[in-house]
Design a protein around this motif. Structure first.
Motif: not given
Length: 246
Positions: A76-80
């Motif tokens: 996901r773009p906002n999960v690291r």
């Protein structure tokens, strides 16, 4: 306390056959969270909680001790995602609005983890810890599973398993405004899917390692006979405790 990794060797089956959590749980937790900037999902495994939180938070940090588990997590773009123990992380003081840990607290050095939680949570930030116990299907299947759980693989459970059985009641939780809640996860599974779920249990994996054969194989026939044709309703009891940073 030594770090235990019971799930790397079967990360793919864990990702496929383990349950995720109901929307009602997240609604309950989020109602207590003062802001939606950053969340940390600890022991994220295959990222099921982290990806759910990504809908609500600007940024989600997700950690696990198993790189193999993280490899199964969706992007996901906002999960690291990053490899890190629960008790010592690279995060800044007061970074998070919410810290979550699902079905993993009993593996931690809980006192050390809670010190880390208090450090990385913002003032009035929230920590939510949950787990789930034995599921139910029907009386015949449930009896078979209880016997298997206790008599066949009972000696292979790590001692920490008792904390799941008593819903974390004996684990410390030194936070403010403590709340407790219960939920139910409903799934419709075939007997085959259910048996593969049992194969993800840590005690089953330890049995296989020590004895060289899969104990679920002997259980398959009786479970399939008690299950009946097609899918059946499988229900998991989920327990939650939630508190606020002092």
């Amino acid at each position: 306390m030594a770090i235990l990794d019971r799930f790397s060797a079967h990360a793919a089956s864990y990702a496929r056959y383990r349950i995720d959590y109901p929307a009602e749980l997240f609604t309950y937790v989020l109602a207590a969270v003062p802001a939606r900037n950053q969340a940390w999902d600890c022991a994220t495994g295959n990222g099921q909680v982290a990806t759910a939180l990504a809908t609500y938070f600007e940024q989600v940090e997700a950690t696990d001790i198993s790189q193999q588990q993280l490899t199964e997590a969706p992007t996901r773009p906002n999960v690291r995602y990053r490899v890190s123990p629960a008790e010592h992380t690279p995060f800044a003081d007061g970074q998070f609005d919410l810290v979550t840990v699902g079905q993993a607290l009993h593996w931690f050095d809980v006192d050390a983890f809670h010190r880390e939680v208090r450090r990385v949570l913002r003032s009035e930030g929230v920590v939510a810890e949950w787990g789930y116990g034995l599921c139910t299907v029907n009386p015949a299947v449930d009896g078979l599973v209880r016997d298997f759980y206790t008599d066949v693989i009972g000696p292979y459970w790590d001692t920490m398993r008792r904390h799941v059985e008593d819903r974390y009641a004996q684990l410390p939780f030194d936070f403010a405004d403590v709340q407790h809640a219960s939920f139910t996860v409903d799934r419709r599974w075939t007997a085959e899917w259910f048996l593969n779920y049992l194969r993800t249990w840590s005690a089953v994996r330890k049995f296989i390692q020590r004895n060289g054969h899969d104990p679920v194989d002997a259980l398959a026939g009786p479970v399939e006979a008690a299950w009946g044709a097609g899918e059946a309703l499988v229900q998991f009891p989920v327990f939650l405790r939630l508190g606020r940073n002092k």
